[in-house]
Design a protein around this motif. Structure first.
Motif, PDB file in Angstrom:
ATOM      1  N   ALA A  84     -17.548   1.987  -9.234  1.00  0.00           N
ATOM      2  CA  ALA A  84     -17.156   0.730  -8.601  1.00  0.00           C
ATOM      3  C   ALA A  84     -16.510  -0.282  -9.538  1.00  0.00           C
ATOM      4  O   ALA A  84     -15.388  -0.723  -9.305  1.00  0.00           O
ATOM      5  CB  ALA A  84     -18.355   0.106  -7.908  1.00  0.00           C
ATOM      6  N   TYR A  85     -17.191  -0.671 -10.589  1.00  0.00           N
ATOM      7  CA  TYR A  85     -16.645  -1.718 -11.444  1.00  0.00           C
ATOM      8  C   TYR A  85     -15.438  -1.230 -12.232  1.00  0.00           C
ATOM      9  O   TYR A  85     -14.547  -2.016 -12.542  1.00  0.00           O
ATOM     10  CB  TYR A  85     -17.709  -2.271 -12.394  1.00  0.00           C
ATOM     11  CG  TYR A  85     -18.737  -3.118 -11.686  1.00  0.00           C
ATOM     12  CD1 TYR A  85     -18.398  -4.366 -11.162  1.00  0.00           C
ATOM     13  CD2 TYR A  85     -20.041  -2.685 -11.524  1.00  0.00           C
ATOM     14  CE1 TYR A  85     -19.319  -5.150 -10.511  1.00  0.00           C
ATOM     15  CE2 TYR A  85     -20.987  -3.461 -10.864  1.00  0.00           C
ATOM     16  CZ  TYR A  85     -20.623  -4.685 -10.365  1.00  0.00           C
ATOM     17  OH  TYR A  85     -21.530  -5.461  -9.720  1.00  0.00           O
ATOM     18  N   ALA A  86     -15.385   0.044 -12.544  1.00  0.00           N
ATOM     19  CA  ALA A  86     -14.229   0.572 -13.271  1.00  0.00           C
ATOM     20  C   ALA A  86     -12.962   0.418 -12.439  1.00  0.00           C
ATOM     21  O   ALA A  86     -11.895   0.092 -12.958  1.00  0.00           O
ATOM     22  CB  ALA A  86     -14.452   2.034 -13.640  1.00  0.00           C
ATOM     23  N   VAL A  87     -13.059   0.631 -11.139  1.00  0.00           N
ATOM     24  CA  VAL A  87     -11.910   0.457 -10.252  1.00  0.00           C
ATOM     25  C   VAL A  87     -11.588  -1.030 -10.108  1.00  0.00           C
ATOM     26  O   VAL A  87     -10.441  -1.451 -10.233  1.00  0.00           O
ATOM     27  CB  VAL A  87     -12.192   1.082  -8.862  1.00  0.00           C
ATOM     28  CG1 VAL A  87     -11.080   0.751  -7.888  1.00  0.00           C
ATOM     29  CG2 VAL A  87     -12.367   2.586  -8.990  1.00  0.00           C
ATOM     30  N   LYS A  88     -12.611  -1.832  -9.885  1.00  0.00           N
ATOM     31  CA  LYS A  88     -12.410  -3.274  -9.700  1.00  0.00           C
ATOM     32  C   LYS A  88     -11.800  -3.922 -10.941  1.00  0.00           C
ATOM     33  O   LYS A  88     -11.000  -4.856 -10.836  1.00  0.00           O
ATOM     34  CB  LYS A  88     -13.739  -3.935  -9.368  1.00  0.00           C
ATOM     35  CG  LYS A  88     -13.609  -5.393  -9.051  1.00  0.00           C
ATOM     36  CD  LYS A  88     -14.942  -6.001  -8.692  1.00  0.00           C
ATOM     37  CE  LYS A  88     -14.725  -7.470  -8.399  1.00  0.00           C
ATOM     38  NZ  LYS A  88     -15.912  -8.240  -8.557  1.00  0.00           N
ATOM     39  N   ASP A  89     -12.146  -3.414 -12.118  1.00  0.00           N
ATOM     40  CA  ASP A  89     -11.628  -3.971 -13.369  1.00  0.00           C
ATOM     41  C   ASP A  89     -10.111  -4.019 -13.383  1.00  0.00           C
ATOM     42  O   ASP A  89      -9.511  -4.961 -13.902  1.00  0.00           O
ATOM     43  CB  ASP A  89     -12.106  -3.152 -14.566  1.00  0.00           C
ATOM     44  CG  ASP A  89     -13.598  -3.287 -14.808  1.00  0.00           C
ATOM     45  OD1 ASP A  89     -14.220  -4.212 -14.241  1.00  0.00           O
ATOM     46  OD2 ASP A  89     -14.150  -2.462 -15.550  1.00  0.00           O
ATOM     47  N   LEU A  90      -9.481  -3.008 -12.830  1.00  0.00           N
ATOM     48  CA  LEU A  90      -8.017  -2.943 -12.840  1.00  0.00           C
ATOM     49  C   LEU A  90      -7.379  -4.075 -12.032  1.00  0.00           C
ATOM     50  O   LEU A  90      -6.230  -4.437 -12.259  1.00  0.00           O
ATOM     51  CB  LEU A  90      -7.546  -1.591 -12.313  1.00  0.00           C
ATOM     52  CG  LEU A  90      -7.822  -0.418 -13.234  1.00  0.00           C
ATOM     53  CD1 LEU A  90      -7.590   0.891 -12.502  1.00  0.00           C
ATOM     54  CD2 LEU A  90      -6.970  -0.496 -14.486  1.00  0.00           C
ATOM     55  N   SER A  91      -8.116  -4.643 -11.113  1.00  0.00           N
ATOM     56  CA  SER A  91      -7.585  -5.713 -10.270  1.00  0.00           C
ATOM     57  C   SER A  91      -7.346  -7.016 -11.026  1.00  0.00           C
ATOM     58  O   SER A  91      -6.674  -7.907 -10.525  1.00  0.00           O
ATOM     59  CB  SER A  91      -8.536  -5.982  -9.100  1.00  0.00           C
ATOM     60  OG  SER A  91      -8.614  -4.836  -8.288  1.00  0.00           O
ATOM     61  N   TYR A  92      -7.891  -7.122 -12.229  1.00  0.00           N
ATOM     62  CA  TYR A  92      -7.686  -8.331 -13.022  1.00  0.00           C
ATOM     63  C   TYR A  92      -6.246  -8.468 -13.517  1.00  0.00           C
ATOM     64  O   TYR A  92      -5.828  -9.544 -13.916  1.00  0.00           O
ATOM     65  CB  TYR A  92      -8.623  -8.365 -14.228  1.00  0.00           C
ATOM     66  CG  TYR A  92     -10.056  -8.697 -13.896  1.00  0.00           C
ATOM     67  CD1 TYR A  92     -10.430  -9.978 -13.498  1.00  0.00           C
ATOM     68  CD2 TYR A  92     -11.047  -7.733 -14.009  1.00  0.00           C
ATOM     69  CE1 TYR A  92     -11.740 -10.282 -13.212  1.00  0.00           C
ATOM     70  CE2 TYR A  92     -12.368  -8.034 -13.722  1.00  0.00           C
ATOM     71  CZ  TYR A  92     -12.711  -9.308 -13.321  1.00  0.00           C
ATOM     72  OH  TYR A  92     -14.004  -9.605 -13.039  1.00  0.00           O
ATOM     73  N   ALA A  93      -5.502  -7.363 -13.534  1.00  0.00           N
ATOM     74  CA  ALA A  93      -4.107  -7.392 -13.994  1.00  0.00           C
ATOM     75  C   ALA A  93      -3.263  -6.591 -13.005  1.00  0.00           C
ATOM     76  O   ALA A  93      -3.035  -5.397 -13.178  1.00  0.00           O
ATOM     77  CB  ALA A  93      -3.980  -6.829 -15.406  1.00  0.00           C
ATOM     78  N   VAL A  94      -2.815  -7.269 -11.955  1.00  0.00           N
ATOM     79  CA  VAL A  94      -2.113  -6.585 -10.869  1.00  0.00           C
ATOM     80  C   VAL A  94      -0.828  -5.892 -11.326  1.00  0.00           C
ATOM     81  O   VAL A  94      -0.407  -4.911 -10.718  1.00  0.00           O
ATOM     82  CB  VAL A  94      -1.832  -7.533  -9.682  1.00  0.00           C
ATOM     83  CG1 VAL A  94      -3.109  -7.951  -9.005  1.00  0.00           C
ATOM     84  CG2 VAL A  94      -1.033  -8.738 -10.121  1.00  0.00           C
ATOM     85  N   GLU A  95      -0.219  -6.384 -12.399  1.00  0.00           N
ATOM     86  CA  GLU A  95       1.014  -5.747 -12.881  1.00  0.00           C
ATOM     87  C   GLU A  95       0.765  -4.314 -13.349  1.00  0.00           C
ATOM     88  O   GLU A  95       1.672  -3.485 -13.349  1.00  0.00           O
ATOM     89  CB  GLU A  95       1.672  -6.568 -13.996  1.00  0.00           C
ATOM     90  CG  GLU A  95       0.928  -6.599 -15.305  1.00  0.00           C
ATOM     91  CD  GLU A  95      -0.175  -7.653 -15.386  1.00  0.00           C
ATOM     92  OE1 GLU A  95      -0.715  -7.826 -16.483  1.00  0.00           O
ATOM     93  OE2 GLU A  95      -0.497  -8.289 -14.373  1.00  0.00           O
ATOM     94  N   LEU A  96      -0.455  -3.998 -13.733  1.00  0.00           N
ATOM     95  CA  LEU A  96      -0.787  -2.641 -14.166  1.00  0.00           C
ATOM     96  C   LEU A  96      -0.842  -1.669 -12.989  1.00  0.00           C
ATOM     97  O   LEU A  96      -0.624  -0.473 -13.166  1.00  0.00           O
ATOM     98  CB  LEU A  96      -2.133  -2.624 -14.890  1.00  0.00           C
ATOM     99  CG  LEU A  96      -2.196  -3.358 -16.215  1.00  0.00           C
ATOM    100  CD1 LEU A  96      -3.615  -3.304 -16.771  1.00  0.00           C
ATOM    101  CD2 LEU A  96      -1.213  -2.777 -17.205  1.00  0.00           C
TER     102      LEU A  96
END
Length: 134
Positions: A84-96
């Protein structure tokens, strides 16, 4: 393994020429980079949720970039588990999200309990599902 520390955590370089399985569970306070990991077939990545307490957006972006760099090091992965958190972490930088890697050899994909409305989850599925092999 080489460890280069600075004030924002450490950069841990893993040279995995014969590495078959990689498992990481913890907070992304450090940057993990996988090199020569072409033999790696199974990866499991979980963030314990310490990222929930980031006091600034910049720290959250740093976390997203660390997660992204770890995913880049999995070019031939066949089995991928993201929690869960590993996926959510990516949302902090939408350009990625536009550059999420395509895992061309992937045959198994598993997510832990994730928010189905998470932008990162949707982008990962858009990129991976078309190439997921039976």
């Amino acid at each position: 393994m080489e460890n280069l520390c600075d004030g924002d955590g450490c950069q841990i370089m893993i040279f995995g020429a014969s590495l078959k399985v990689f498992s990481y569970t913890g907070d992304f306070f450090n940057e993990y980079l996988l090199y020569n990991s072409f033999s790696l077939k199974v990866a499991e990545i979980g963030d314990t949720g310490g990222s929930e307490d980031w006091e600034t957006d910049e720290k959250g972006r740093q976390l997203a970039y660390r997660m992204f760099k770890l995913l880049i090091g999995l070019p031939n992965i066949k089995c991928l588990r993201l929690f869960a958190y590993a996926v959510k972490d990516l949302s902090y930088a939408v350009e990625l999200l536009l550059n999420i890697p395509i895992f061309k050899n992937l045959t198994y994909l598993e997510f832990g309990l994730v928010d189905l409305d998470c932008a990162a989850l949707l982008k990962i599925l858009q990129k991976i599902l078309p190439v997921l092999r039976p």
